[in-house]
Scaffold this motif. Structure first.
Motif: not given
Length: 62
Positions: A6, A9-10, A12-14, A16-18
């Motif tokens: 988790n 994944l967070e 990665y999300s941060e 590439f997306h934020n």
């Protein structure tokens, strides 16, 4: 193990997306600006240092 997955994944999300990445043109402009400012600052500090050295030599050579 679930917490680790988790976590990654967070991340990665941060990542590439934020995050807002600068445009290539802005990045080149700012890099050139920092480069020239660094050169200018180094020359300025070198000059100030030499002036102080000169003054100290004159003051203590009396």
């Amino acid at each position: 193990m679930i917490k680790k997955n988790n976590f990654f994944l967070e991340i990665y999300s941060e990542f590439f997306h934020n995050i807002s990445w600068p445009k290539w043109r802005d990045l080149k402009y700012l890099t050139i600006l920092v480069f020239f400012f660094s050169i200018f600052l180094s020359i300025f500090l070198y000059s100030v240092d030499n002036i102080f050295i000169f003054l100290i030599k004159k003051i203590f050579s009396i």
